[in-house]
Every structure is written in C-alpha cells, then in structure tokens.
Design a protein around this motif. Sequence first.
Motif, PDB file in Angstrom:
ATOM      1  N   ASP A   1      -6.323   4.610  -5.648  1.00 15.28           N
ATOM      2  CA  ASP A   1      -6.992   5.366  -4.588  1.00 15.28           C
ATOM      3  C   ASP A   1      -7.330   6.782  -5.075  1.00 15.28           C
ATOM      4  O   ASP A   1      -6.793   7.245  -6.093  1.00 15.28           O
ATOM      5  CB  ASP A   1      -6.048   5.436  -3.372  1.00 15.28           C
ATOM      6  CG  ASP A   1      -6.794   5.491  -2.057  1.00 15.28           C
ATOM      7  OD1 ASP A   1      -7.966   5.907  -2.055  1.00 15.28           O
ATOM      8  OD2 ASP A   1      -6.199   5.131  -1.029  1.00 15.28           O
TER       9      ASP A   1
ATOM     10  N   TRP B   1     -13.015  -1.116  -2.574  1.00 19.20           N
ATOM     11  CA  TRP B   1     -12.746  -1.215  -1.142  1.00 19.20           C
ATOM     12  C   TRP B   1     -13.988  -0.695  -0.435  1.00 19.20           C
ATOM     13  O   TRP B   1     -14.332   0.481  -0.555  1.00 19.20           O
ATOM     14  CB  TRP B   1     -11.492  -0.395  -0.816  1.00 19.20           C
ATOM     15  CG  TRP B   1     -10.978  -0.434   0.589  1.00 19.20           C
ATOM     16  CD1 TRP B   1     -10.469   0.633   1.268  1.00 19.20           C
ATOM     17  CD2 TRP B   1     -10.848  -1.563   1.464  1.00 19.20           C
ATOM     18  NE1 TRP B   1     -10.047   0.235   2.517  1.00 19.20           N
ATOM     19  CE2 TRP B   1     -10.284  -1.111   2.665  1.00 19.20           C
ATOM     20  CE3 TRP B   1     -11.187  -2.920   1.354  1.00 19.20           C
ATOM     21  CZ2 TRP B   1     -10.033  -1.960   3.757  1.00 19.20           C
ATOM     22  CZ3 TRP B   1     -10.937  -3.766   2.429  1.00 19.20           C
ATOM     23  CH2 TRP B   1     -10.363  -3.287   3.613  1.00 19.20           C
TER      24      TRP B   1
ATOM     25  N   ASP C   1       0.842  -1.204   0.000  1.00 23.08           N
ATOM     26  CA  ASP C   1       0.000   0.000   0.000  1.00 23.08           C
ATOM     27  C   ASP C   1       0.876   1.253   0.000  1.00 23.08           C
ATOM     28  O   ASP C   1       2.066   1.208  -0.352  1.00 23.08           O
ATOM     29  CB  ASP C   1      -0.972  -0.070   1.201  1.00 23.08           C
ATOM     30  CG  ASP C   1      -2.272   0.659   0.954  1.00 23.08           C
ATOM     31  OD1 ASP C   1      -2.262   1.906   1.003  1.00 23.08           O
ATOM     32  OD2 ASP C   1      -3.304   0.002   0.698  1.00 23.08           O
ATOM     33  N   ASP C   2       0.313   2.341   0.409  1.00 25.25           N
ATOM     34  CA  ASP C   2       0.949   3.661   0.415  1.00 25.25           C
ATOM     35  C   ASP C   2       2.308   3.625   1.132  1.00 25.25           C
ATOM     36  O   ASP C   2       2.507   2.846   2.059  1.00 25.25           O
ATOM     37  CB  ASP C   2      -0.011   4.606   1.165  1.00 25.25           C
ATOM     38  CG  ASP C   2       0.288   6.059   0.925  1.00 25.25           C
ATOM     39  OD1 ASP C   2       1.290   6.369   0.282  1.00 25.25           O
ATOM     40  OD2 ASP C   2      -0.511   6.889   1.401  1.00 25.25           O
TER      41      ASP C   2
HETATM   42  C1  GLA Z   1      -6.849   5.654   1.819  1.00 29.16           C
HETATM   43  C2  GLA Z   1      -7.320   4.247   1.596  1.00 29.16           C
HETATM   44  C3  GLA Z   1      -6.617   3.304   2.546  1.00 29.16           C
HETATM   45  C4  GLA Z   1      -5.127   3.410   2.373  1.00 29.16           C
HETATM   46  C5  GLA Z   1      -4.697   4.848   2.523  1.00 29.16           C
HETATM   47  C6  GLA Z   1      -3.253   5.025   2.164  1.00 29.16           C
HETATM   48  O1  GLA Z   1      -7.286   6.153   3.040  1.00 29.16           O
HETATM   49  O2  GLA Z   1      -8.699   4.163   1.702  1.00 29.16           O
HETATM   50  O3  GLA Z   1      -7.050   1.979   2.347  1.00 29.16           O
HETATM   51  O4  GLA Z   1      -4.769   2.917   1.116  1.00 29.16           O
HETATM   52  O5  GLA Z   1      -5.444   5.735   1.717  1.00 29.16           O
HETATM   53  O6  GLA Z   1      -2.841   6.329   2.333  1.00 29.16           O
END
Ligand code: GLA
Length: 726
Positions: free
Chosen positions: A463, A530, A345-346
């Motif tokens: 995202d 998601w 992820d991020d």
């Molecule tokens: C959003 C997404 C999360 C995650 C964060 C990462 O909030 O909904 O699931 O990926 O960004 O910064």
Amino acid sequence: MMRKWLLSLLLAIPAFVSADDYLLSTPHTSMLFEGTKGQSLHFCYYGDRVAPDEAGQVRAAGLYTYADAYPVFGYGYNPEPALQVVLPDGQLALQLVLDSVERRAVDGGELLAFTLRDTKFPVCVKLNYKAYQDLDVIEMWTEVSHEMKKPVVLQQCASGYLPLRGTEAWLSHLYGNWGAESFLQQEPLTTGMKVIKNRDGVRNSHTRHAEVMVSLDGKPDERSGRVVGAALCWGGNYNLRISKESGGNYDFLAGIDNLGADWHLERGEVFRTPELAVTFSPQGLGQVSRNFHRWARATHLAHGDKLRDILLNSWEGVYLAVDEGKMKSMIKDIADLGGELFVMDDGWFGRKYKRDRDNAALGDWEVDTAKLPGGLKALTAEAAANGVKFGIWIEPEMANTHSELFEAHPDWIVCPEGREPLPGRGGTQLLLDLSNPDVQDFVFGVVDRLKTACPDLAYIKWDANMSLTSYGSSYLPADRQSHLYTAYHEGLLNVLRRIRAKYPDLVMQACASGGGRANYGILPYFDEFWVSDNTDALQRVYMQWGASYFFPAMSMASHVSASPNHQTGRRIPLKFRFAVAMSARLGMELQPSAMSEKERAYSRRAIADYKTIRPVVQMGDLYRLVSPYDDKGVSSLMYVAPDGREAAFFAYKLQHFLSQEWPAFRMDGLDPAAHYRLTELGLPEGARPVGVSGKVFSGRFLMNEGISLPLSGEYASCVLRLERVD
Ligand code: GLA
C-alpha cells in the motif's frame, strides 16, 4: 560462425525502403520515419500496417506527417518541445540531426534506434522504438547524454512524440478521485492544447491516468474507427500533452512532468526516460484495449500467464482489529467457501507503538504479539492446514511520527531542510526518502525479512497512502533537490527489481489508497492493482469499465463486500455483487461469520462457478457490449478465450424503472460459424435460469441479433458461460 557473422551484419544494415525511409512494423501496425545523415529526422506515419514495398504509398496518398521525430526547443520553428535543456554556458537552443541508425532483434521483437546529435554541442539524443513481432504495440523511449564538463539541465524530456493525422479526433481518458477512480471521459479535441497531469509525487492514478486513447475519425466507437492508444509506463508525476494546431494534425507528447523536476545530467551519464507504449487499430476502442491487454499480460504485468487466486481480504471484515482468533476463523471461512488465499490487511504490526489506529507504527514491521501471540507462523500453519495460501499487507515506503523507525532515522523522511514535515493519514504519516540508497535497502529489507521469517508468505498487498507533500531530501545535495520526484521512483523501481530477482514467485498487489497505482510503470512488478477503496458494486461497474480500457481483467482486484456497502451505504443483492466481481479478479472483503447460511451457500456456488470461467475472464479477449456511460439502464461485457472455444458474458441492470426498455445484448468476438451452448452461472439454489440458458445458438446469431434478458427486479444481473459445441 560464418552464419552468425552474416546475420549480425544483415541486422546492422538499416532496412531501406527507399534511400532514407525507416519502417517499423508489428503484425497489424507500422511506423515510418524518414531521415538523412546530417539532417532532421522526420516522423512520417503511424497507422495500419504497410509492407516494406508499400511505404511509398503512404507518401503518394498524402498520408504522412512531416514533423521532427523529437521536437526540441530553441532553434527553428519552436514547436511544443519534447526536449528543453539549459546548456553549461546558459544557451537554450538545440538543433538535432541524424547521426546513425541501428536496427536489431531484441527480446520479443525488433528495435529501431536513431542517434541524433546537436550541430554545435556534444549532446546526443537516442530515440528508441521497440516493435513486438506478435503484439501490436510499439514502445518508445529516449536517452539523452552529453560530453561537456559541466552538467546539462534537462528541463523537459518527453518519452516520446507522436504526430497524429485526423481532423475530428476525440480523446478517451480516465479521471476521478479517491473512491471514484477510473471514470471514463470522452471529449472532442478542439484547437489548442489538452494537458493531462499528475502531481501527487507518489500515486498517480486517482485523479487522472497516464493512459489515453485518441479516436481519429470522430466520436469514439467500440468496433469501428481508427484509434491510437498510448500508455506512459511511469509511476510518478506525468504530463501528457495533446494539441491541435491549424492544419488538422494532432501532436501528442508524453513524459515525466517537469514541475520541480529539473535533472542535472553529468558528463557521460545517460538519462533514460520511461517507456511510452503505443498501439493502433482501425477497429475501434475495443481492439485497442485488447492490444493493451495482450501486451500487458505478455510483458508489463507480473505473472501475466498465471491464473489469479480467489482471496478473502480482512480489511472491511475487521479493519484494524486484527487478532489471531479472527484471522484463523477467516482462514477457515475462505477455505470453506472454496477460496484459495487469505490476506491479513492492516493492523498486525507494531510493538512499542501499537497499530490500533491509523496514526502509529508504520515502519515497525514486527508482529504485534499481543494481537497475534503465535506470530505469522501460527497463521501460515492454519492456512496450510486449511489448504489455502497466506498473504499480508504492508506499506513499506512510509513511517508514522509515532514509530521506532522515525525515532531511529528522522533523516529518512522526505522533508525540506529546516521545516516541519506535513503529515498525512492519521495526522502522523510520513513518506520515506527513496532517493536514499539506505532507505531503499530498508524497504527491500521489509519484504526480505518477512519472506525469510515466513517463507510460505505467498502474497503481499503493498500500500501507499501518502503524497509527496513536503518536497525536500536530506540525502540529495542542495543543488540536486530537483531530482527528488524522479529519484523517488527510480529508487522504488530499484527496490522492486531486487524483490522480483529474489522472490520471483511472490504475488503482489499494488494498492495506493485504493486505485492510486494503476499504471504500467509499476505493474511489471505487480500481479494486480486494487481498483478502488470503493467496493460498491454499482459504482464498480463504471470504474471497472473505465479501467478495462487499458488494464486486463486479471490485473483488476474486485472484491465482494458487505451490504449495506461501507463506502456508499447502498444495499445491493449478493448475486449482483458477485456478478460484478466475477468479471475481474474475484475476491471477498467482508466478515464471513456475519453472513447467513444462505449467503454462504450462495457464495460457495458463485466461487465454484467463477472457477469455470476464470481462464476466459483472466486470459481471454474483452469485448465491451453496452456501456454504463450510455445511460441505457444496463451494461454488458464479455470475454472470449483466445482459441474461441469458450466465452463468459455479463449483464448488469443499473437503473430500475417500470416498463423499462433496453436493447438486445449483441455479442462480439465469437466465431460466426460455430455454435455455443449458454449456461447461466451464479444462480441461487433452486432459482430458474434465464430462458436462453441451456440453449444452443450460432455465433453469427449471437453477434448479429443477440439475446434478450428479462433482468427483472432491482440490481438484476446475468452471468452466462458459452461453450462451443462443434
Ligand atoms: C488503504 C487501502 C485499504 C486498506 C487500508 C489499510 O486505505 O486502500 O484497502 O488496506 O489502507 O489501512
């Protein structure tokens, strides 16, 4: 040659039921129009299927509506308009009459299209209705064009209009907020107008949804009553209007929201609205959901015919503290637990500006080699060595003020000229202007460069954590600023089409601060969404129940996370967390190295069990049995395989009281004449299964009488696999 000519001639001839009835049917539904050239076109009926020679019955029974098929403003009785324009000379009135009718075979079904023309000005409105031959959904959309020298301003242009017959209709729709998306609301439709809008500009399903159901015969019921479902296939701002006027009928209109969105239509240009997909069943909400799910899997969801991988996502495990060691150990962990995909992820990108907090580096999609010295190659190699796939998080429509991208292209930001942009997340996040083709190229390039550098990249979590708050484009001319809301989404769709054309196998998740992009405008390009940033299993029961009204289980990403839950602080046993995630697209989102050996062993068993029911959960028909919203302290649902040979049943205890009572769980969707063996899944090692496990029951008994489950203890749950034995 001759036969082909004859066939196209036959298809071109309107299928007259009587002189000017036009009937369009799916396997179980029909829509009927009536029109004569030079006069108004009328929408007469939408409901249970009628055969072509029975269309007269609709009229004879007095069951028709006699509304204009596409109400316009300004000339006549002034209904709530689908179309409202300003003509070049300033006039506002239109009067549309039928000019021609076209009926032809199209991919998967049949298209019925009516061309309407204004009686005074060269304005043309084409109403399109596509019926599927094996899905009970009709998609409608509208195309507007004109032949005048100066532009026509479209102030309102609905995708479709649907008059509904009923007197005690109820509306079912979804509402919520960040972390609490897709909550179900059901309310009677009383006289006046109910309007459901979204004006975020980028995401459109946190607070409300562009999909509704209308139960025409009173209080909504899963198994009975006439229900119309409608889904606007659009990722931007929308506007759904349902009004009840005196006389008992309901008018439903859906389209792009018109606030700040006037469209200046040039001569010869065609404005094509998003599709409005509608479905109908006389068998309650449940069948309408199943109609949507089948349609989505077949036509409006990427790879709707493929099973989804079981994944581990790094977000709640390490948040932004990504590094090579942690990523490699998580890859090994998910492989060891029986999963198939790891998603970083991020936190993995940024060079000049570091992504150590959420206020920098968006736009700079280069690996941070301080965190990941071996680059993506080292991670894909580790994944391959462990027999799992590799995926990555991006947020390509965005930049931070602290980014090399913003330094190079300050004009790529959505912002009114002469004003400071209003930043979002981290106090620095900005939105890129997707109306600009250069920005579209850049966003396409983000994916293209990643895939070129790393062809093994199997999955992208896309995202979008920002609204369109500073309305203005330095790309659009001054007199076209009002195109931005629409042009942004057209630009996004353009990028997604290019990505899909070049990378048809790439799996993509639509995430937008959690559940901000659950809509059928973008889902044709994504495999899943998601559901929410809230992974609390108890709250997920309610959210996933709501989302299931319109979206199939395979599209709903549902992850087992840590306890206490990071969003709510609630402590929920691992078994219940798995039981909830197993009812949709199962994944995990925690740090496996923080789990005990016992928890890891349980996870391994639950993942292996999920694999046995994955086809029926992801491809089967959903039957909602006990609603969490009915306050019975329990909730239950099941999936039945299309061939009826297998099913998967889920029950959750939502409240825990002494001497609590709840009903027997009556199943649905089974073959009454068949017999099914029940096996409990997701059991901890050595635990005793529930009494019904291992026993055989007839489908009729399971549906008429049901089963009683002990569900003892707080957060008790039960997952059963049903296998047909005869
Ligand atoms: C959003 C997404 C999360 C995650 C964060 C990462 O909030 O909904 O699931 O990926 O960004 O910064």
